[in-house]
Motif scaffolding. Structure first.
Motif, PDB file in Angstrom:
ATOM      1  N   UNK A 139       0.828  -1.209   0.000  1.00 34.00           N
ATOM      2  CA  UNK A 139       0.000   0.000   0.000  1.00 34.00           C
ATOM      3  C   UNK A 139       0.863   1.259   0.000  1.00 34.00           C
ATOM      4  N   UNK A 140       2.184   1.060   0.015  1.00 37.09           N
ATOM      5  CA  UNK A 140       3.086   2.216  -0.003  1.00 37.09           C
ATOM      6  C   UNK A 140       3.172   2.731  -1.436  1.00 37.09           C
ATOM      7  N   UNK A 141       2.982   4.019  -1.602  1.00 35.23           N
ATOM      8  CA  UNK A 141       3.127   4.602  -2.926  1.00 35.23           C
ATOM      9  C   UNK A 141       1.855   4.574  -3.753  1.00 35.23           C
ATOM     10  N   UNK A 142       0.768   4.090  -3.180  1.00 37.58           N
ATOM     11  CA  UNK A 142      -0.486   4.075  -3.947  1.00 37.58           C
ATOM     12  C   UNK A 142      -1.225   5.405  -3.843  1.00 37.58           C
ATOM     13  N   UNK A 143      -1.787   5.859  -4.941  1.00 41.01           N
ATOM     14  CA  UNK A 143      -2.549   7.122  -4.876  1.00 41.01           C
ATOM     15  C   UNK A 143      -3.944   6.903  -4.291  1.00 41.01           C
ATOM     16  N   UNK A 144      -3.994   6.375  -3.077  1.00 38.81           N
ATOM     17  CA  UNK A 144      -5.274   6.117  -2.414  1.00 38.81           C
ATOM     18  C   UNK A 144      -6.010   7.445  -2.232  1.00 38.81           C
ATOM     19  N   UNK A 145      -7.291   7.530  -2.628  1.00 39.69           N
ATOM     20  CA  UNK A 145      -8.036   8.783  -2.381  1.00 39.69           C
ATOM     21  C   UNK A 145      -8.091   9.070  -0.880  1.00 39.69           C
ATOM     22  N   UNK A 146      -8.086  10.324  -0.538  1.00 38.24           N
ATOM     23  CA  UNK A 146      -8.017  10.687   0.879  1.00 38.24           C
ATOM     24  C   UNK A 146      -9.312  10.322   1.600  1.00 38.24           C
ATOM     25  N   UNK A 147      -9.158   9.651   2.738  1.00 38.61           N
ATOM     26  CA  UNK A 147     -10.334   9.221   3.490  1.00 38.61           C
ATOM     27  C   UNK A 147     -11.036  10.409   4.148  1.00 38.61           C
ATOM     28  N   UNK A 148     -10.330  11.537   4.274  1.00 34.96           N
ATOM     29  CA  UNK A 148     -10.914  12.695   4.968  1.00 34.96           C
ATOM     30  C   UNK A 148     -11.919  13.451   4.107  1.00 34.96           C
ATOM     31  N   UNK A 149     -11.764  13.330   2.766  1.00 36.33           N
ATOM     32  CA  UNK A 149     -12.360  14.350   1.909  1.00 36.33           C
ATOM     33  C   UNK A 149     -13.871  14.290   1.757  1.00 36.33           C
ATOM     34  N   UNK A 167      -3.840  18.026   5.745  1.00 35.90           N
ATOM     35  CA  UNK A 167      -2.706  17.377   5.080  1.00 35.90           C
ATOM     36  C   UNK A 167      -2.977  15.943   4.666  1.00 35.90           C
ATOM     37  N   UNK A 168      -3.960  15.301   5.251  1.00 33.85           N
ATOM     38  CA  UNK A 168      -4.316  13.942   4.825  1.00 33.85           C
ATOM     39  C   UNK A 168      -3.638  12.839   5.606  1.00 33.85           C
ATOM     40  N   UNK A 169      -3.254  13.108   6.861  1.00 34.77           N
ATOM     41  CA  UNK A 169      -2.510  12.066   7.585  1.00 34.77           C
ATOM     42  C   UNK A 169      -3.367  10.887   8.011  1.00 34.77           C
ATOM     43  N   UNK A 170      -4.697  11.057   8.094  1.00 34.62           N
ATOM     44  CA  UNK A 170      -5.522   9.880   8.397  1.00 34.62           C
ATOM     45  C   UNK A 170      -5.399   8.854   7.269  1.00 34.62           C
ATOM     46  N   UNK A 171      -5.312   9.354   6.050  1.00 32.39           N
ATOM     47  CA  UNK A 171      -5.140   8.462   4.900  1.00 32.39           C
ATOM     48  C   UNK A 171      -3.805   7.732   4.994  1.00 32.39           C
TER      49      UNK A 171
END
Lengths: 119, 782
Positions: free
Chosen positions: B4-14, B497-501
């Motif tokens: 899962x490192x380096x994946x452009x996972x959409x941000x869970x916060x948004x 910043x998206x740190x939850x993601x």
């Protein structure tokens, strides 16, 4: 961020509106779109005693062709309404809406000389 | 094994925030809540003769009115470093900047509070204002009479044989620069709600203050309470960029008022005008003199930078932004001899706070303008000059001559060459020459930066002679819930910043489960043992470290329980798709839900990232990682209007292992926007009386999407040897790079008229005046 107290009027006719503005003069401000006035009110930079809301005044919101081929745009016409209007002002002129859109809201188009779009 | 490192996972916060389901401090209404309005000073410098609140107290809805005299009776002046350069949270005796809080009204509604504020009468005796920092240096007028000078901090740092290098230099290249005063301007302004519960003797604070946990003890001390009597809760936060660190002064004010108005919550949220003129969040405001000793092939052998920093009226946030450049004094370059002379003065302006980059962004602008000036004077290509001066890849880890930072890893020549390849630099130069021949003012600008990350400011404490700060760790707790989800308990705040993601990705990676199986729980101050939160490009490094530690513990426990259930040794097992399975026979296994629901004890672990090490040296290490970025900008300057248009914008970065490229790219693009604001649009301008001229967004020009080009981003990866997964801190690099890249491009475009963009913002009127003699005439006057 909250305005001081003011009296509020929303006239329905031009005559009513003119009478109110005449009666209150400099103590009054006209509310139309509110894009500038409401900010000034909220920051208490403007403190009018009376607000005359002209949005319900009949006859100020039409786009009509004048007999000489010109265009008459009412004072309350929103930019969006104009941009979406389909009135043509003459056979060789583009649609009013398209013209307005180009004049008012267009981003600065990039010169195409680098050979690729920047956006 | 899934990575899962380096994946452009959409941000869970948004999604929640974009739907309008966020809950910001101003969305919170508590039963019986009262509202606070603050009266700010209309003068930049004045003695307060009297404050008359009599009429205000009679306004319907007003509960109480406070002035500086009331505050002085119940509290100390605002804490600052160094001490003795601050005022009380409501001004006592003197005001020193326009907008400084003088009185506060507590009322049943914000309307009533503002009506009350309008009825306060203050008798001021205006004093001469000190606006120009050069004037402040003379001590003609002293702002803080007890200090006897306006110079709050002055020190010269010398590393290596600077004198010798300049004496031996074939050429000395000089530069004068100005860095305009700007700030982060988050879309949500600062605010808080404070409620004093007299039964529990507990102050509960809802606030969007950045680094809330770190600042909680300071808030408590200001309120005269033990730290455990203050609990800080963090609702959603709409951006900060450093600007919300100083929200703490409002928490101190509203908290003090709340202790006087028992058991009713008090709310204060800044309006935009208050934020612009009085939030104490202005960034660096500097004048520079810089010089480089250069040899015949364009190698810089010594660098001297003299900086005069205008701190504004008070030392609310210490001159930390002025000393941070010590941790990146020579940028990406190997320069053996360095000198940094820093003088910080107080003036009658809004105090500085923190702004993204924390002062090194202004310094990097000077270094990068200097490199282009060297190229110009020697007739070299600016890319070549950089390649000749870069720290060579074999020199890493590279300890700066200041010994205040160690760059962990990097390959700067490779990164810049990559950028030039991607942008087609040689072709662009050929095309530029062709277009210039037709009269177009086309400029190409390059700039690079190191972005040091993994905060904490040990070196800064040392430079300010404050003694060791001690490491500031980041801790997390993780647990496997009975439903098979992983709960992560964190103490950091999130400004966007998206740190939850990032947390979800890291957990998914280590435990081999779906990121949706991860729940992040945000806790109030004190509930998570030691969490600093965001700041100094720290979160990716800190979370990768803390989670690696915690998840190693959790994984061991999960495999131990699974081993007992499967009657296998844990060494034979691995995690895969929400199950613990036998490595050799993956069909034999047990799912996480069953493991959790049958465990004889809670499956949980705590993890710590210790922070940069403290060593027994004069200047202990402040930062762990050094990311690198290079920007290449193509602009066209329009001679008729002085406007700068972006034709192309390329960015290459190397921030080590990238956890989520979508997040890195988003942070970079945001910093480009702020960098363009710094370069071309934004500035807090004061007149000679100290009145703020750009006190609204009508005049303080934050660039919009129309002014900010989409940038083309690419990267190389040099992992950090010192961090979990090889990650490096990033998010600020474009703050360091964009202003210099734009200024270098504008200077390149205008090289025929000799305009050097050394003063930011680069105003269109300055450009227009410089090209006027050669530009087309607009009109001819008789």
């Amino acid at each position: 961020v909250k305005p001081p107290a003011f009296r509020y009027h929303d006239p329905r006719t031009l005559d009513e509106m003119i009478a109110l503005l005449g009666a209150y003069g400099d103590d009054s401000k006209v509310l139309a779109g509110g894009q500038s006035l409401v900010q000034l009110l909220n920051l208490r930079l403007a403190r009018p005693a009376v607000i005359v809301d002209v949005n319900r005044v009949a006859g100020l919101r039409d786009i009509t062709e004048a007999p000489d081929g010109g265009l008459r745009i009412g004072a309350l016409v929103r930019h969006r309404e104009l941009a979406r209007s389909h009135i043509r002002t003459g056979t060789r002129r583009p649609r009013t809406g398209a013209t307005w859109w180009t004049c008012s809201s267009a981003p600065p188009w990039p010169p195409p000389s680098t050979g690729r779009a920047w956006r | 094994v899934k990575s899962y490192i380096g994946r452009p996972v959409p941000r869970v916060e948004d999604e929640r925030l974009l739907r309008g389901d966020g809950r910001y401090v101003d969305d919170i209404t508590l039963p019986g809540m009262l509202h606070v309005a603050i009266l700010g000073s209309p003068h930049a410098h004045a003695r307060i003769r009297a404050v008359d609140v009599g009429e205000a107290a009679t306004v319907p809805g007003v509960v109480r009115v406070f002035s500086g005299a009331d505050i002085r009776a119940i509290s100390e002046p605002l804490r600052g470093i160094p001490s003795g350069w601050t005022n009380h949270v409501l001004a006592v005796e003197r005001v020193r900047y326009v907008g400084e809080p003088v009185a506060a009204v507590v009322a049943e509604s914000r309307y009533a509070a503002e009506d009350g504020r309008d009825s306060i009468r203050v008798d001021y005796e205006p004093l001469p204002a000190v606006v120009d920092p050069e004037d402040a240096v003379t001590d003609r007028v002293v702002l803080h009479p007890a200090r006897e000078t306006n110079t709050l901090y002055h020190r010269r740092f010398t590393f290596g044989d600077v004198e010798g290098a300049f004496a031996a230099a074939g050429r000395v290249v000089r530069l004068e620069c100005r860095w305009g005063r700007t700030s982060g301007n988050p879309i949500e302004t600062g605010g808080c709600i404070c409620r004093w519960d007299s039964h529990d003797e507990l102050m509960t604070v809802w606030t969007n203050m950045q680094a809330a946990n770190f600042l909680a003890p300071m808030v408590a001390a200001q309120l005269g309470l033990p730290a455990e009597r203050v609990r800080i809760r963090r609702p959603d936060t709409g951006g900060s960029f450093g600007a919300k660190v100083t929200v703490w002064k409002y928490v101190a004010l509203v908290g003090l008022l709340a202790r006087q108005v028992h058991d009713r919550a008090l709310k204060f949220v800044e309006d935009r005008v208050e934020h612009l003129r009085a939030s104490s969040s202005h960034g660096p405001d500097r004048r520079y003199e810089a010089e480089a000793a250069v040899d015949a092939v364009g190698r810089v052998t010594a660098l001297r930078v003299k900086c005069l920093d205008d701190l504004g009226a008070y030392s609310e946030r210490r001159p930390g932004m002025a000393v941070k450049p010590l941790t990146g004094l020579s940028g990406c370059y190997e320069i053996p001899a360095l000198e940094y002379d820093i003088r910080c003065v107080v003036t009658n302006k809004c105090p500085q706070g923190a702004y993204r980059g924390f002062g090194i962004h202004a310094h990097n602008f000077v270094v990068e303008r200097l490199m282009d000036t060297v190229a110009g004077e020697l007739g070299l290509d600016p890319v070549d000059v950089r390649l000749r001066n870069f720290i060579p890849p074999e020199r890493f880890p590279y300890v700066l001559p200041t010994r205040m930072a160690r760059y962990d890893s990097g390959d700067y020549p490779k990164l810049l060459r990559h950028l030039c390849d991607v942008a087609g630099y040689a072709r662009l130069r050929a095309w530029q020459a062709q277009e210039r021949g037709k009269g177009r003012l086309i400029g190409i600008g390059v700039a690079t930066t190191v972005e040091i990350g993994g905060y904490f400011d040990n070196a800064l404490y040392a430079a300010l002679e404050l003694g060791p700060a001690g490491p500031i760790p980041e801790q997390v707790r993780v647990g496997l819930a009975a439903d098979g989800h992983v709960d992560v308990h964190v103490g950091y705040g999130s400004e966007g910043q998206g740190q939850d993601t990032i947390v979800a990705q890291l957990v998914a990676h280590v435990l081999q489960l779906d990121p949706e199986q991860v729940r992040v729980h945000h806790h109030d101050s004190g509930d998570v043992p030691n969490s600093f939160g965001t700041g100094g490009s720290r979160m990716a490094v800190a979370l990768a470290g803390a989670l690696s530690d915690a998840l190693a513990g959790l994984r061991g426990q999960v495999l131990g329980h699974a081993g007992r259930l499967l009657d296998r040794s844990p060494a034979e097992l691995e995690l895969d798709e929400q199950r613990a399975v036998v490595r050799a026979r993956p069909e034999i296994g047990v799912d996480l839900k069953r493991i959790a629901s049958q465990a004889s004890a809670p499956i949980e672990a705590q993890g710590t990232w210790p922070g940069p090490e403290l060593r027994g040296e004069a200047f202990p290490l402040s930062y762990l990682t050094a990311a690198c970025a290079a920007h290449l900008v193509v602009v066209e300057v329009l001679p008729t209007t002085g406007e700068v248009r972006f034709l192309d914008y390329h960015i290459a970065d190397d921030c080590g292992t990238v956890l989520n490229p979508r997040i890195v790219d988003g942070m970079t693009q945001g910093a480009v926007a702020q960098g363009i604001g710094q370069a071309l649009y934004e500035q807090y301008l004061y007149d000679e009386e100290g009145q703020l001229l750009s006190g609204s967004w009508m005049d303080y020009l934050v660039p919009t999407a129309c002014e900010v080009p989409a940038t083309k981003k690419s990267r190389i990866v040099t992992p950090s040897p010192y961090t979990a997964f090889g990650v490096k801190g990033t998010g600020e690099s474009a703050m360091n790079t964009t202003p210099a890249a734009v200024a270098n491009a504008v200077t390149d475009a205008l090289k025929d008229v000799g305009f050097a963009a050394n003063s930011l913002p680069i105003r269109p009127d300055a450009i227009w005046a410089s090209v006027r003699p050669v530009g087309p005439r607009m009109s001819r006057r008789p």
